[in-house]
Design a protein around this motif. Structure first.
Motif, PDB file in Angstrom:
ATOM      1  N   SER A 191      39.734  37.835  49.630  1.00 26.72           N
ATOM      2  CA  SER A 191      40.416  38.690  50.599  1.00 26.72           C
ATOM      3  C   SER A 191      41.174  37.886  51.647  1.00 26.72           C
ATOM      4  O   SER A 191      42.108  38.367  52.266  1.00 26.72           O
ATOM      5  CB  SER A 191      39.409  39.619  51.273  1.00 26.72           C
ATOM      6  OG  SER A 191      38.412  38.846  51.882  1.00 26.72           O
ATOM      7  N   GLY A 233      46.950  46.037  53.403  1.00 25.77           N
ATOM      8  CA  GLY A 233      45.744  45.489  52.797  1.00 25.77           C
ATOM      9  C   GLY A 233      45.902  44.072  52.275  1.00 25.77           C
ATOM     10  O   GLY A 233      45.100  43.605  51.482  1.00 25.77           O
ATOM     11  N   ILE A 234      46.944  43.387  52.727  1.00 29.92           N
ATOM     12  CA  ILE A 234      47.154  42.017  52.257  1.00 29.92           C
ATOM     13  C   ILE A 234      46.385  41.030  53.137  1.00 29.92           C
ATOM     14  O   ILE A 234      45.775  40.094  52.647  1.00 29.92           O
ATOM     15  CB  ILE A 234      48.661  41.686  52.225  1.00 29.92           C
ATOM     16  CG1 ILE A 234      49.338  42.574  51.181  1.00 29.92           C
ATOM     17  CG2 ILE A 234      48.902  40.219  51.918  1.00 29.92           C
ATOM     18  CD1 ILE A 234      50.811  42.703  51.351  1.00 29.92           C
ATOM     19  N   TYR A 235      46.413  41.276  54.431  1.00 30.44           N
ATOM     20  CA  TYR A 235      45.590  40.488  55.348  1.00 30.44           C
ATOM     21  C   TYR A 235      44.390  41.318  55.769  1.00 30.44           C
ATOM     22  O   TYR A 235      44.468  42.536  55.844  1.00 30.44           O
ATOM     23  CB  TYR A 235      46.369  40.124  56.620  1.00 30.44           C
ATOM     24  CG  TYR A 235      47.434  39.088  56.438  1.00 30.44           C
ATOM     25  CD1 TYR A 235      47.433  38.222  55.358  1.00 30.44           C
ATOM     26  CD2 TYR A 235      48.453  38.961  57.382  1.00 30.44           C
ATOM     27  CE1 TYR A 235      48.423  37.269  55.210  1.00 30.44           C
ATOM     28  CE2 TYR A 235      49.437  38.007  57.246  1.00 30.44           C
ATOM     29  CZ  TYR A 235      49.424  37.164  56.156  1.00 30.44           C
ATOM     30  OH  TYR A 235      50.398  36.216  56.027  1.00 30.44           O
ATOM     31  N   ILE A 237      51.379  38.318  45.569  1.00 30.82           N
ATOM     32  CA  ILE A 237      50.143  38.509  46.331  1.00 30.82           C
ATOM     33  C   ILE A 237      50.426  38.728  47.808  1.00 30.82           C
ATOM     34  O   ILE A 237      49.767  39.513  48.476  1.00 30.82           O
ATOM     35  CB  ILE A 237      49.200  37.305  46.109  1.00 30.82           C
ATOM     36  CG1 ILE A 237      48.659  37.343  44.679  1.00 30.82           C
ATOM     37  CG2 ILE A 237      48.045  37.298  47.121  1.00 30.82           C
ATOM     38  CD1 ILE A 237      47.889  36.129  44.263  1.00 30.82           C
ATOM     39  N   LEU A 238      51.472  38.041  48.314  1.00 27.29           N
ATOM     40  CA  LEU A 238      51.800  38.165  49.732  1.00 27.29           C
ATOM     41  C   LEU A 238      52.501  39.478  50.070  1.00 27.29           C
ATOM     42  O   LEU A 238      52.674  39.792  51.238  1.00 27.29           O
ATOM     43  CB  LEU A 238      52.685  37.005  50.164  1.00 27.29           C
ATOM     44  CG  LEU A 238      51.944  35.712  50.482  1.00 27.29           C
ATOM     45  CD1 LEU A 238      52.915  34.569  50.664  1.00 27.29           C
ATOM     46  CD2 LEU A 238      51.101  35.875  51.741  1.00 27.29           C
ATOM     47  N   ALA A 257      45.413  35.194  51.036  1.00 25.89           N
ATOM     48  CA  ALA A 257      46.840  35.326  51.365  1.00 25.89           C
ATOM     49  C   ALA A 257      47.228  34.509  52.597  1.00 25.89           C
ATOM     50  O   ALA A 257      48.382  34.155  52.773  1.00 25.89           O
ATOM     51  CB  ALA A 257      47.182  36.794  51.584  1.00 25.89           C
ATOM     52  N   GLU A 258      46.265  34.205  53.443  1.00 29.09           N
ATOM     53  CA  GLU A 258      46.576  33.463  54.668  1.00 29.09           C
ATOM     54  C   GLU A 258      46.747  31.975  54.431  1.00 29.09           C
ATOM     55  O   GLU A 258      47.213  31.252  55.307  1.00 29.09           O
ATOM     56  CB  GLU A 258      45.453  33.681  55.690  1.00 29.09           C
ATOM     57  CG  GLU A 258      45.435  35.080  56.242  1.00 29.09           C
ATOM     58  CD  GLU A 258      44.183  35.374  57.026  1.00 29.09           C
ATOM     59  OE1 GLU A 258      43.635  34.431  57.633  1.00 29.09           O
ATOM     60  OE2 GLU A 258      43.756  36.544  57.029  1.00 29.09           O
ATOM     61  N   LYS A 305      51.284  43.946  57.121  1.00 32.83           N
ATOM     62  CA  LYS A 305      50.485  43.340  56.048  1.00 32.83           C
ATOM     63  C   LYS A 305      49.023  43.758  56.147  1.00 32.83           C
ATOM     64  O   LYS A 305      48.347  43.884  55.127  1.00 32.83           O
ATOM     65  CB  LYS A 305      50.613  41.822  56.086  1.00 32.83           C
ATOM     66  CG  LYS A 305      51.908  41.362  55.451  1.00 32.83           C
ATOM     67  CD  LYS A 305      51.966  39.882  55.249  1.00 32.83           C
ATOM     68  CE  LYS A 305      53.196  39.526  54.444  1.00 32.83           C
ATOM     69  NZ  LYS A 305      53.433  38.084  54.382  1.00 32.83           N
ATOM     70  N   ARG A 308      43.383  40.964  42.696  1.00 29.83           N
ATOM     71  CA  ARG A 308      43.871  39.590  42.507  1.00 29.83           C
ATOM     72  C   ARG A 308      43.363  38.929  41.239  1.00 29.83           C
ATOM     73  O   ARG A 308      44.016  38.048  40.693  1.00 29.83           O
ATOM     74  CB  ARG A 308      43.449  38.707  43.693  1.00 29.83           C
ATOM     75  CG  ARG A 308      43.733  39.254  45.068  1.00 29.83           C
ATOM     76  CD  ARG A 308      45.143  39.670  45.224  1.00 29.83           C
ATOM     77  NE  ARG A 308      45.514  39.819  46.627  1.00 29.83           N
ATOM     78  CZ  ARG A 308      46.533  40.551  47.034  1.00 29.83           C
ATOM     79  NH1 ARG A 308      47.257  41.214  46.162  1.00 29.83           N
ATOM     80  NH2 ARG A 308      46.840  40.619  48.308  1.00 29.83           N
ATOM     81  N   ILE A 326      52.027  42.653  48.170  1.00 32.52           N
ATOM     82  CA  ILE A 326      51.427  43.916  47.751  1.00 32.52           C
ATOM     83  C   ILE A 326      49.962  43.714  47.406  1.00 32.52           C
ATOM     84  O   ILE A 326      49.541  42.629  46.995  1.00 32.52           O
ATOM     85  CB  ILE A 326      52.222  44.532  46.569  1.00 32.52           C
ATOM     86  CG1 ILE A 326      52.035  46.044  46.514  1.00 32.52           C
ATOM     87  CG2 ILE A 326      51.863  43.891  45.257  1.00 32.52           C
ATOM     88  CD1 ILE A 326      53.160  46.749  45.843  1.00 32.52           C
ATOM     89  N   LYS A 327      49.213  44.780  47.610  1.00 27.69           N
ATOM     90  CA  LYS A 327      47.791  44.698  47.314  1.00 27.69           C
ATOM     91  C   LYS A 327      47.555  45.117  45.870  1.00 27.69           C
ATOM     92  O   LYS A 327      47.990  46.174  45.442  1.00 27.69           O
ATOM     93  CB  LYS A 327      47.039  45.642  48.250  1.00 27.69           C
ATOM     94  CG  LYS A 327      45.553  45.460  48.201  1.00 27.69           C
ATOM     95  CD  LYS A 327      44.868  46.499  49.067  1.00 27.69           C
ATOM     96  CE  LYS A 327      43.378  46.276  49.073  1.00 27.69           C
ATOM     97  NZ  LYS A 327      42.697  47.340  49.805  1.00 27.69           N
TER      98      LYS A 327
END
Lengths: 254, 246
Positions: free
Chosen positions: A248, B80-82, A87-88, A251-252, B76, A94, A90-91
């Motif tokens: 969305s 599109g991850i962040y 997940i961190l 990931a953070e 990132k 989910r 690649i998009k």
């Protein structure tokens, strides 16, 4: 869209394969383990406590459904975190991680059902066409329900790791709040009203009725199952909305 | 596609993260206000601010900057991850991010299984991977090892396999995060050939690296990122100079 399905299939295939990698018996364990586990329960209930046949098979089926429920919820809840490495980097959609986790639990349930069929040679059950339909409807309901709950919990779990322990206990509680070892009729009337509110009560009851005593299935049963189905769909819808809204930023927080 | 329209358009981008302070609540403190677990104490930490960037089709953009300057965060966001905290990011076309090689690689699976797993994660179809499989293996020079579990590979072999899969991905925009320095000299040469190939095919590439040499060799344009803002933007030599000065 094409890649969506392929990714889902690849996740399911990989995670399923990985479980029995490095063991000599490999894939045989999928049937062997539940066979051994349920043999213990079966033998205890056949010899120590003499119970009628329908009760015995109902007990097995009930435990199988509940272990699907707990496995699906626990794996679904963990799935975002276990796939955090991907997940961190690649998009991708989910929700696939949750879909694959719950589907794997369903596959395990299907293998458990093979064991159930083996036991049914010793203790006959009375399935009918319409009964099987009711059984399938019950399984669809619980699949939809666990999917919805997992979508919700997987997000929550990232922000609040404590819920892992909480849910583990909660699943135990739900197990005992569902008529698995006991029947609804054994309970005092006050408690019955509470137990019936648990959607799993109806799901387990109708799954048993459909598969074990299929000759007793009435049309009204489908009507009640339909209501349960709508409730499960509503939970899935809410879970999906919550997931889409929150995912969305996930990931953070890993 | 319109050549004059930027393929990537970033306007006024800002990204900040929430930095939670250490939690040392005692049970008593927790009981006094249990809802605090939903609102942990902390501060906002701004990683990127006032970022404006246009990237056109066929450009090879280099991003340089010290550790912690916000390069990876920017990538990132592009991948599109962040999500940006504020501002807008418009990306037209498909993106393949190589923020790390071998995403999803599993040590227990064989090399072959990993090719399909990683390839599908990168957005390739299974049919395409089947067709390209021999090519991937040949490029990685791992013909003899494909049925071996990945855990028995040397790290160099793993990287080679990962890179060989990655270059099969077809996209409009490639995002590369310091993946240039992989393998031995021979393999590096092959990698550089691939980059040159991207350039000839007019692919858009965004490259983050510390190596001034590769920026000079490939990039048509570069930016120097420091403390979350673009210090220098445009000319490659200027950017390298700024980077060397710190």
């Amino acid at each position: 869209m094409n890649n969506y399905i392929e990714l889902l299939k690849e996740f399911i295939r990989t995670d399923f394969k990985l479980r029995y990698k490095n063991s000599y018996l490999g894939i045989i364990w999928i049937v062997l383990k539940p066979l051994a586990m349920f043999s213990i329960i079966y033998l205890i209930w056949s010899n120590i406590m003499v119970m009628n046949a329908d009760y015995k098979m109902g007990l097995l089926l009930g435990i199988m459904i509940m272990s699907f429920f707990s496995e699906a919820i626990m794996m679904g809840m963990d799935s975002l975190l276990t796939k955090s490495g991907i997940i961190l980097k690649i998009k991708f959609p989910r929700e696939i991680t949750i879909y694959s986790a719950v589907t794997i639990a369903l596959m395990d349930f299907a293998f458990n059902m093979i064991v159930f069929v083996i036991f049914s040679f010793f203790t006959p059950i009375h399935p009918t066409g319409i009964g099987l339909l009711l059984f399938l409807a019950a399984i669809v309901c619980i699949f939809v329900l666990t999917m919805g709950v997992s979508l919700f919990l997987s997000i929550l779990y990232i922000r609040l790791r404590d819920i892992h322990n909480l849910i583990e206990v909660g699943v135990q509680l739900i197990f005992w709040a569902t008529p698995i070892y006991y029947t609804l009729a054994m309970m005092p009337e006050k408690l019955q009203k509470i137990i019936i509110l648990n959607p799993l009560t109806l799901i387990v009851t109708y799954a048993r009725k459909g598969l074990i005593t299929g000759d007793q299935v009435r049309l009204e049963d489908f009507l009640q199952m339909g209501i349960v189905f709508l409730v499960c769909c509503a939970i899935l819808l809410l879970g999906t909305i919550f997931f889409k809204k929150k995912v969305s930023k996930i990931a953070e927080y890993f | 596609m319109d050549e004059n329209k930027p393929i990537i358009q970033i306007r006024d981008l800002k990204k900040s993260f929430f930095l939670p302070h250490e939690r040392h609540d005692s049970l008593v403190e927790f009981m006094s206000n249990p809802f605090r677990i939903f609102k942990p104490k902390g501060e906002q930490f701004t990683v990127l601010k006032d970022i404006d960037l246009d990237v056109y089709k066929g450009e090879f953009l280099g991003i340089m900057g010290r550790n912690g300057s916000g390069k990876s965060t920017l990538l990132k966001i592009l991948a599109g991850i962040y999500e940006p905290t504020s501002g807008s990011v418009k990306v037209t076309g498909s993106v393949v991010p190589f923020l790390e090689l071998g995403v999803g690689f599993n040590a227990e699976l064989s090399g072959r299984e990993n090719v399909f797993l990683n390839g599908i994660i990168l957005g390739m179809s299974k049919d395409k991977l089947k067709k390209k499989y021999d090519e991937i293996v040949a490029f990685a020079e791992l013909e003899k090892f494909m049925d071996m579990p990945l855990k028995n590979y040397s790290s160099g072999m793993q990287v080679r396999l990962a890179f060989s899969i990655a270059i099969m991905a077809d996209a409009d925009i490639y995002i590369l995060d310091e993946v240039l320095a992989v393998g031995d000299v021979e393999f590096q040469k092959k990698c550089f050939d691939v980059f040159r190939n991207y350039k000839e095919q007019k692919k858009t590439v965004i490259l983050v690296t510390h190596a001034a040499g590769s920026v000079k060799d490939f990039c048509t344009r570069a930016v120097f990122l420091k403390d979350g803002v673009f210090q220098v933007q445009g000319d490659v030599d200027e950017v390298i100079e700024a980077y060397n000065r710190g």
